[in-house]
Design a protein around this motif. Structure first.
Motif, mmCIF file in Angstrom:
data_model
loop_
_atom_site.group_PDB
_atom_site.id
_atom_site.type_symbol
_atom_site.label_atom_id
_atom_site.label_comp_id
_atom_site.label_asym_id
_atom_site.label_seq_id
_atom_site.Cartn_x
_atom_site.Cartn_y
_atom_site.Cartn_z
ATOM 1 N N HIS A 169 -55.401 -29.586 -24.403
ATOM 2 C CA HIS A 169 -54.412 -28.493 -24.421
ATOM 3 C C HIS A 169 -53.315 -28.689 -23.385
ATOM 4 N N CYS A 184 -51.982 -25.711 -32.793
ATOM 5 C CA CYS A 184 -52.999 -25.080 -31.945
ATOM 6 C C CYS A 184 -52.874 -23.564 -32.067
ATOM 7 N N HIS A 187 -51.743 -22.295 -28.500
ATOM 8 C CA HIS A 187 -50.527 -22.754 -27.819
ATOM 9 C C HIS A 187 -49.466 -23.359 -28.731
ATOM 10 N N CYS A 190 -49.162 -27.652 -28.020
ATOM 11 C CA CYS A 190 -49.809 -28.398 -26.930
ATOM 12 C C CYS A 190 -50.155 -29.788 -27.482
HETATM 13 ZN ZN ZN Z 1 -53.748 -25.778 -27.335
#
Ligand code: ZN
Length: 309
Positions: A169, A184, A187, A190
């Motif tokens: 991440h 993701c 995020h 990431c």
């Molecule tokens: Zn992530």
């Protein structure tokens, strides 16, 4: 590691998000006496029943197990002082949330010593015991497949901490002109959001293994991996980086060309700053595939069991 712990028969479980690979043995190659894999599915209790029954059957053939090693998908609780040590915790796989892997298997077999770690630290330990990290007390093992995980050793100790590393991440700078939002759920873009197999599939509209060797996705993929590797090199200063998982096999591009592209781009990103010949003309021996191949995880589970003895 003492002679007796090396001789003991270990039950090994590589608990993955798609399948559980189980084995009985003392190490890789012919020291691996039996293996099987079960789909992970969404009924944790009945899968643990099947795993325990298979291990019991192997005991009747090969002799009594002296320990278990479990290398699991996560997040997992690795704190030996915690009441939930040995549990899978807040995984997005609902059926496996807060599953007591260690207690569940001990309860179904008997109170054996158990070594427990993340799947990626397990594979790292396998490579340390018998593979590409032998003799290295500072190295990183990465897996890039349906997810991205990173683990390894610093100063001869497996990397743990508050939880465990979650290198997948990592926040990366965007390659100019690339506005792919990433996959993701936490995020977006990431490292994991940009570079897993599913991310490549979403980006290209087809599975990575079907893409031509000159497809532009490979350029982006290896560029982002190189950026992540540079961050790891700056932060942890490993003596070697091993890249396992399915993405590095790279379909029509092939593993060799994939690694060549990653190594070239890492050198470009580092731009000579660290001044080590290992990262320059020696880079072919620095960024490498796992020597145990796809057996790194299950062999690592054996090594975890040996450590528990
Ligand atoms: Zn992530």
């Amino acid at each position: 590691m003492s002679e007796s712990s090396r001789d003991g028969l270990i039950g090994a479980i590589e608990a993955g998000g798609t399948k559980f690979v189980c084995a009985v043995g003392r190490g890789p190659g012919e020291k691996l006496l039996a293996r099987v894999s079960f789909p992970t599915g969404d009924d944790s209790a009945s899968l643990l029943d099947r795993v325990a029954a298979w291990l019991a059957e192997q005991e009747s053939r090969h002799g009594r197990l002296t320990a278990l090693g479990i290398a699991s998908f996560g997040p997992v609780d690795l704190d030996p002082g915690s009441p939930t040590w040995g549990h899978i915790t807040s995984t997005p796989k609902i059926a496996w949330q807060y599953t007591d892997l260690v207690g569940g298997l001990r309860g179904r077999l008997r109170d054996l010593p158990v070594g427990f770690d993340t799947d990626v630290n397990g594979a790292a330990l396998g490579e340390y015991a018998w593979g590409a990290a032998q003799g290295l007390d500072d190295f990183i093992y990465l897996t890039i497949g349906t997810g991205i995980g990173g683990g390894g050793m610093v100063g001869g100790r497996m990397m743990h901490g508050l939880l465990h590393p979650e290198m997948g991440h990592m926040v990366l700078p965007r390659v100019k002109g690339d506005d792919f939002p990433g996959v993701c759920p936490f995020h977006g873009a990431c490292w994991e959001g940009l570079c897993t197999g599913p991310a490549m599939n979403a980006r290209a509209g087809a599975p990575a293994e079907t893409l031509g060797a000159d497809h532009p996705v490979w350029e982006l993929e290896t560029q982002y991996i190189a950026l992540a590797l540079a961050n790891i090199i700056y932060n942890v200063s490993p003596r070697r980086i091993i890249i396992g998982g399915s993405v590095r096999k790279a379909g029509h591009l092939g593993e060799e060309r994939f690694f060549r592209m990653v190594r070239t781009k890492v050198r470009e990103v580092l731009n000579g700053y660290l001044g080590s010949p290992v990262l320059d003309e020696g880079i072919d021996g620095y960024i490498v595939p796992p020597l145990l191949g796809d057996d790194a995880g299950v062999c690592g589970a054996i090594a975890l069991g040996q450590r528990a003895l």
